[in-house]
Enzyme design. Structure first.
Site, PDB file in Angstrom:
ATOM      1  N   GLY A 153       2.935   2.173  10.848  1.00 24.85           N
ATOM      2  CA  GLY A 153       3.903   3.258  10.699  1.00 24.85           C
ATOM      3  C   GLY A 153       4.686   3.587  11.962  1.00 24.85           C
ATOM      4  O   GLY A 153       5.262   4.672  12.072  1.00 24.85           O
ATOM      5  N   HIS A 168      -9.477   0.726   5.288  1.00 25.49           N
ATOM      6  CA  HIS A 168      -8.186   0.965   5.944  1.00 25.49           C
ATOM      7  C   HIS A 168      -8.401   1.916   7.126  1.00 25.49           C
ATOM      8  O   HIS A 168      -9.246   2.815   7.060  1.00 25.49           O
ATOM      9  CB  HIS A 168      -7.189   1.568   4.941  1.00 25.49           C
ATOM     10  CG  HIS A 168      -5.807   1.618   5.490  1.00 25.49           C
ATOM     11  ND1 HIS A 168      -5.399   2.605   6.346  1.00 25.49           N
ATOM     12  CD2 HIS A 168      -4.743   0.782   5.333  1.00 25.49           C
ATOM     13  CE1 HIS A 168      -4.128   2.372   6.690  1.00 25.49           C
ATOM     14  NE2 HIS A 168      -3.713   1.273   6.086  1.00 25.49           N
ATOM     15  N   ASN A 182       0.874  -1.184   0.000  1.00 26.27           N
ATOM     16  CA  ASN A 182       0.000   0.000   0.000  1.00 26.27           C
ATOM     17  C   ASN A 182       0.906   1.228   0.000  1.00 26.27           C
ATOM     18  O   ASN A 182       1.495   1.563   1.017  1.00 26.27           O
ATOM     19  CB  ASN A 182      -0.882  -0.055   1.259  1.00 26.27           C
ATOM     20  CG  ASN A 182      -1.726   1.192   1.455  1.00 26.27           C
ATOM     21  OD1 ASN A 182      -1.820   2.031   0.547  1.00 26.27           O
ATOM     22  ND2 ASN A 182      -2.342   1.317   2.613  1.00 26.27           N
ATOM     23  N   SER A 186       3.761  -2.121  10.296  1.00 25.54           N
ATOM     24  CA  SER A 186       5.224  -2.126  10.467  1.00 25.54           C
ATOM     25  C   SER A 186       5.906  -3.419  10.028  1.00 25.54           C
ATOM     26  O   SER A 186       6.909  -3.828  10.608  1.00 25.54           O
ATOM     27  CB  SER A 186       5.601  -1.788  11.915  1.00 25.54           C
ATOM     28  OG  SER A 186       5.233  -0.450  12.213  1.00 25.54           O
ATOM     29  N   LYS A 201       0.061   4.238  -0.272  1.00 23.94           N
ATOM     30  CA  LYS A 201      -0.645   5.392   0.323  1.00 23.94           C
ATOM     31  C   LYS A 201      -0.452   6.634  -0.563  1.00 23.94           C
ATOM     32  O   LYS A 201      -0.354   6.495  -1.777  1.00 23.94           O
ATOM     33  CB  LYS A 201      -0.186   5.623   1.765  1.00 23.94           C
ATOM     34  CG  LYS A 201      -0.284   4.342   2.599  1.00 23.94           C
ATOM     35  CD  LYS A 201      -0.134   4.556   4.075  1.00 23.94           C
ATOM     36  CE  LYS A 201      -0.226   3.231   4.794  1.00 23.94           C
ATOM     37  NZ  LYS A 201      -0.101   3.357   6.238  1.00 23.94           N
ATOM     38  N   GLU A 255      -6.897   4.418   8.091  1.00 30.03           N
ATOM     39  CA  GLU A 255      -6.787   5.853   7.753  1.00 30.03           C
ATOM     40  C   GLU A 255      -8.076   6.357   7.109  1.00 30.03           C
ATOM     41  O   GLU A 255      -8.439   7.527   7.275  1.00 30.03           O
ATOM     42  CB  GLU A 255      -5.554   6.073   6.847  1.00 30.03           C
ATOM     43  CG  GLU A 255      -4.260   5.915   7.652  1.00 30.03           C
ATOM     44  CD  GLU A 255      -3.075   5.350   6.883  1.00 30.03           C
ATOM     45  OE1 GLU A 255      -3.071   5.382   5.644  1.00 30.03           O
ATOM     46  OE2 GLU A 255      -2.138   4.861   7.551  1.00 30.03           O
ATOM     47  N   GLU A 265      -4.795  -5.277  11.115  1.00 29.43           N
ATOM     48  CA  GLU A 265      -3.813  -4.204  11.260  1.00 29.43           C
ATOM     49  C   GLU A 265      -4.067  -3.434  12.548  1.00 29.43           C
ATOM     50  O   GLU A 265      -4.894  -2.494  12.562  1.00 29.43           O
ATOM     51  CB  GLU A 265      -3.923  -3.219  10.091  1.00 29.43           C
ATOM     52  CG  GLU A 265      -3.622  -3.810   8.743  1.00 29.43           C
ATOM     53  CD  GLU A 265      -3.074  -2.743   7.798  1.00 29.43           C
ATOM     54  OE1 GLU A 265      -1.948  -2.886   7.344  1.00 29.43           O
ATOM     55  OE2 GLU A 265      -3.780  -1.749   7.552  1.00 29.43           O
TER      56      GLU A 265
HETATM   57  P1  PGA Z   1       2.999   0.312   7.634  1.00 25.97           P
HETATM   58  O1  PGA Z   1       1.517   0.493   7.088  1.00 25.97           O
HETATM   59  O2  PGA Z   1       3.572  -0.927   7.000  1.00 25.97           O
HETATM   60  O3  PGA Z   1       3.732   1.568   7.207  1.00 25.97           O
HETATM   61  O4  PGA Z   1       2.902   0.182   9.114  1.00 25.97           O
HETATM   62  C1  PGA Z   1       0.675  -0.598   6.926  1.00 25.97           C
HETATM   63  C2  PGA Z   1      -0.676  -0.146   6.444  1.00 25.97           C
HETATM   64  O5  PGA Z   1      -1.139   0.925   6.849  1.00 25.97           O
HETATM   65  O6  PGA Z   1      -1.337  -0.830   5.637  1.00 25.97           O
END
Ligand code: PGA
Length: 242
Positions: free
Chosen positions: A165, A87, A8, A202, A10, A89, A159
């Site tokens: 992140g 997601h 992803n 992460s 983003k 976000e 997740e």
């Molecule tokens: P990340 O994000 O690997 O940067 O933690 C994962 C995600 O939001 O799908």
């Protein structure tokens, strides 16, 4: 069964960075078990390579006056094969609810897009020992009224929001337990034992060897590390080995 690795990207990488990224990824990624989800304006540059392409979000409607949205029908008609739905976000910044996410999954599947359905708890929910209840509610509400055929065409991505992140992950025992729990909820509520569950939060080139020891894991949803071609290639290599 081969695992699935979803990258992803983003809202990262500008146009020049995308060109550099594509030079490496297009020549080295060669598997239908890898899905890259770029920012939607870049999708055409990713299509027609030896991996699959996904959307980061999709509209719940096929067509019409919905300024700024991307329809699952449009996506499917141009060769996109997956869509991330729900997601954290999107839930946080765009106030997406489980009900809307349910409608988006229905629309995606109807148009032959496989859905990657995200669920996860906040740090506060975890501290208050609410994780199991939160995940159960999200799974049941997002998948409401789904048939075995629909459940076969989607994957769930667990997740934990506090792991996204942050360079922090649950232990491998905690992840294994949660994946078993999610599969058991789907089995008990929808009478379907085969649902696939990914882990995200992460995942990187340094912890992938350890994460890949988890026995019941069906793949990974990768954010930050997927924007770095060499890190992403290492994750893919380990995950697709077994
Ligand atoms: P990340 O994000 O690997 O940067 O933690 C994962 C995600 O939001 O799908």
């Amino acid at each position: 069964m081969k695992k699935l690795v979803v990258g992803n990207l983003k809202m990262n990488l500008d146009f020049n960075e995308i060109a550099d990224y594509l030079k490496i990824v297009n020549s080295k990624v060669n598997s239908p078990h890898v899905v890259i989800c770029p920012t939607s304006i870049y999708v055409p540059y990713f299509l027609n390579n030896n991996y699959r392409v996904g959307l980061q979000n999709v509209c719940w409607i096929d067509k019409g006056a919905y300024t700024g949205e991307v329809s699952p029908k449009q996506a499917s008609s141009m060769g996109i094969s997956y869509a991330i739905v729900g997601h954290s976000e999107r839930r946080q910044y765009f106030k997406e609810t489980d009900e809307l996410i349910n409608q988006k999954i229905v629309a995606a599947l109807k148009n032959d897009l496989r859905a990657i359905v995200c669920v996860g708890e906040t740090l506060e929910e975890r501290k208050n020992l609410k994780t199991d209840q939160v995940i159960k509610n999200q799974v049941i509400n997002c998948l409401k009224n789904f048939t075995a055929k629909q459940l076969d065409e989607l994957v769930i991505a667990y997740e934990p929001i506090w792991a996204i992140g942050t360079n922090r992950t649950p232990t491998i025992e905690e992840i294994e337990k949660m994946l078993t729990y999610i599969k058991s909820i789907v089995n008990a509520s929808f009478n379907y034992a085969g649902v696939k569950v990914l882990y995200g939060g992460s995942v990187n080139e340094n912890n992938i060897d350890e994460l890949n020891k988890i026995k019941n894991i069906d793949g990974y949803l990768v954010g930050g590390a997927a924007t770095k071609p060499n890190a992403f290639l290492k994750i893919i290599e380990v995950a697709l080995q077994g």
